[in-house]
Scaffold this active site. Structure first.
Site, PDB file in Angstrom:
ATOM      1  N   GLY A  58      -1.777  -1.105   5.304  1.00  9.80           N
ATOM      2  CA  GLY A  58      -1.768  -0.621   3.957  1.00  9.80           C
ATOM      3  C   GLY A  58      -0.073  -0.848   3.590  1.00  9.80           C
ATOM      4  O   GLY A  58       0.429  -0.811   4.445  1.00  9.80           O
ATOM      5  N   LYS A  59      -0.073  -0.578   2.419  1.00 16.67           N
ATOM      6  CA  LYS A  59       1.285  -0.595   1.970  1.00 16.67           C
ATOM      7  C   LYS A  59       1.387   0.260   0.421  1.00 16.67           C
ATOM      8  O   LYS A  59       0.403   0.078  -0.239  1.00 16.67           O
ATOM      9  CB  LYS A  59       1.753  -2.017   1.627  1.00 16.67           C
ATOM     10  CG  LYS A  59       3.330  -1.955   1.598  1.00 16.67           C
ATOM     11  CD  LYS A  59       3.875  -1.795   3.008  1.00 16.67           C
ATOM     12  CE  LYS A  59       5.421  -2.406   3.266  1.00 16.67           C
ATOM     13  NZ  LYS A  59       5.464  -2.827   4.392  1.00 16.67           N
ATOM     14  N   GLY A  60       2.401   0.697  -0.057  1.00 17.38           N
ATOM     15  CA  GLY A  60       2.307   1.262  -1.302  1.00 17.38           C
ATOM     16  C   GLY A  60       3.810   1.545  -1.789  1.00 17.38           C
ATOM     17  O   GLY A  60       4.956   0.986  -1.284  1.00 17.38           O
ATOM     18  N   VAL A  70      -2.270   0.462  -1.546  1.00 17.35           N
ATOM     19  CA  VAL A  70      -3.289  -0.333  -1.125  1.00 17.35           C
ATOM     20  C   VAL A  70      -3.634  -0.278   0.313  1.00 17.35           C
ATOM     21  O   VAL A  70      -2.704  -0.532   1.295  1.00 17.35           O
ATOM     22  CB  VAL A  70      -2.885  -1.980  -1.862  1.00 17.35           C
ATOM     23  CG1 VAL A  70      -3.887  -2.877  -1.319  1.00 17.35           C
ATOM     24  CG2 VAL A  70      -2.664  -1.703  -3.199  1.00 17.35           C
TER      25      VAL A  70
END
Ligand code: GLU
Length: 432
Positions: free
Chosen positions: A116-118, A71
């Site tokens: 962001g991160k995922g 994301v």
């Protein structure tokens, strides 16, 4: 000493709850600074949400399908930046919340990055090292040019590490023409030293946690000597935070990991426990120099400082009243929910918020990115020195703004972070 086996998982964070938390924290600060409604609209949503499904061949020859997430919340200040976690609790909502936290964190630290991160919804302990390598490489390949050294730069997070990053950078670089390979090294940070990694990146988050605690204690005219502390999570962040706190005279008296909880009021030597966990499949259960306690009694341990350094939503309305510590340092992202926080603040417990407390990791990631981009190799002394200056700077501005506005540290940190992003939008306007 008698040790009872105490296997109980840490409270499972609820991802929808995490989104609610981060949005409430954001809106709370946005109200305080009267954020322009248009900018509030932009920052309340995520820019891009990437979901990839990809097949991986398992050791037994069967094919398993995995779902991976990335994301990208906001890139007003620079490329998206943030970790990838491998954990059963990872889903699109968790990635959304964690991506938003990264935007505030990088902005507060004054880095030229967005958030962001995922990750992947897996329990990595169920896979062999070879399987994890293939999963990571296929995930990287599936993400393709949704990540990139000047676009979106992943890093380690829960259950991912330097090895994961080495596989990712190698896979990403292998998809480029040979002459372009090296200039893509900074597609991820947190790599092993020798493969572009930064000396000191491993301890940077925990060191930052320690520094923020030290700065706060010093502000009270006190020192860390003989202060007692407890740590939830004994991974990279929990271990290094405990290591530095202990080195400065504080005493670790309780630890909780995914498998159990232990205490010893006389102190638990950090490296002794670390060596034990290394030989015990990463678990502290059975550590002979401490007593096992019930999972729910952990946060009630009598101590000065509490360091939640595991998952989100661990301190809530159900246990906030039990906390004895006067200071909570958020090594994890989102360990306290909004309801829990209200109780803690009413009880006059100070919280050093995640976006300040654990920002040492992403700050060191930025140094690694610069090192790769400029073809340099930084010395650890310089890394530590620069890290310390940056965190001190953030700490001082957060604490000064909190005092001048008579608000808590989290609200203050958010106000500073949001104002920097607001400024960029005001200067540039909205395209077209
Ligand atoms: N995963 C870490 C965090 O939550 C580090 C992110 C990074 O270095 O990009 O801050």
């Amino acid at each position: 000493m008698t040790v009872i086996n105490n296997i109980k998982k840490m409270d499972k964070p609820n991802a929808k709850g995490m989104v609610k938390n981060v949005l409430e924290q954001f809106n709370n600060a946005a109200n305080h600074i009267n954020l322009h409604p248009n900018i509030r609209k932009i920052l309340s949503i995520t820019n891009n949400e990437i979901i990839v499904n990809f097949p991986v061949k398992m050791d037994n020859g069967e094919v398993e399908i995995f779902q991976g997430y990335r994301v990208q919340h906001n890139n007003a200040l620079g490329p998206y930046k943030g970790g990838l976690r491998y954990h059963p609790t990872v889903d699109i909502d968790a990635a959304r919340a964690l991506a938003m936290w990264m935007t505030w964190k990088t902005s507060l630290a004054g880095l030229p990055y967005g958030g962001g991160k995922g990750g992947i919804q897996i329990d990595p302990s169920k896979y062999s090292q070879n399987e994890l390598e293939r999963i990571t490489r296929r995930f990287t390949y599936a993400l393709g040019d949704n990540i990139g050294p000047e676009h979106d730069i992943p890093a380690p997070d829960v259950n991912t590490n330097a090895q994961t990053m080495a596989w990712m950078s190698d896979t990403y670089m292998s998809t480029k023409a040979p002459a372009e390979r090296s200039k893509n090294l900074h597609v991820v940070t947190g790599k092993p030293i020798g493969s572009g990694g930064l000396d000191g990146r491993d301890r940077a988050t925990g060191y930052g946690v320690y520094l923020t605690v030290k700065f706060w204690i010093e502000q009270q005219g006190d020192t860390l000597k003989n202060k007692t502390f407890i740590v939830q999570g004994f991974g990279n962040v929990g271990y290094w935070a405990a290591y530095f706190l202990e080195s400065d005279g504080a005493k670790l008296i309780g630890v909780q990991d995914a498998y159990g909880s232990i205490t010893n009021s006389k102190g638990i030597p950090v490296n002794d426990l670390f060596l034990y966990t290394q030989n015990n499949h990463g678990s502290l259960v059975g550590y002979p120099e401490a007593y096992a306690i019930e999972h729910d009694d952990f946060f009630a341990l009598d101590c000065h400082i509490c360091v939640p350094a595991a998952l989100g939503n661990q301190i809530t309305e159900n246990n906030a009243h039990l906390i004895k510590a006067s200071l909570i340092a958020e090594g994890a992202n989102g360990p306290i929910n909004v309801e829990g926080e209200k109780i803690l603040l009413e009880r006059n417990i100070t919280i050093i918020p995640d976006i300040l407390c654990n920002s040492g990791g992403v700050i060191a990631s930025y140094f690694e990115w610069l090192q790769n981009r400029n073809g340099e190799i930084w010395q650890i002394e310089d890394v530590i020195d620069k890290l310390e200056k940056k965190i001190k700077n953030s700490f001082d501005s957060v604490s000064a703004f909190a005092k001048s506005e008579n608000i808590d540290l989290r609200k203050s940190a958010y106000c500073i972070a949001i104002k920097r992003i607001e400024k960029a939008y005001v200067q540039r306007g909205i395209f077209p």
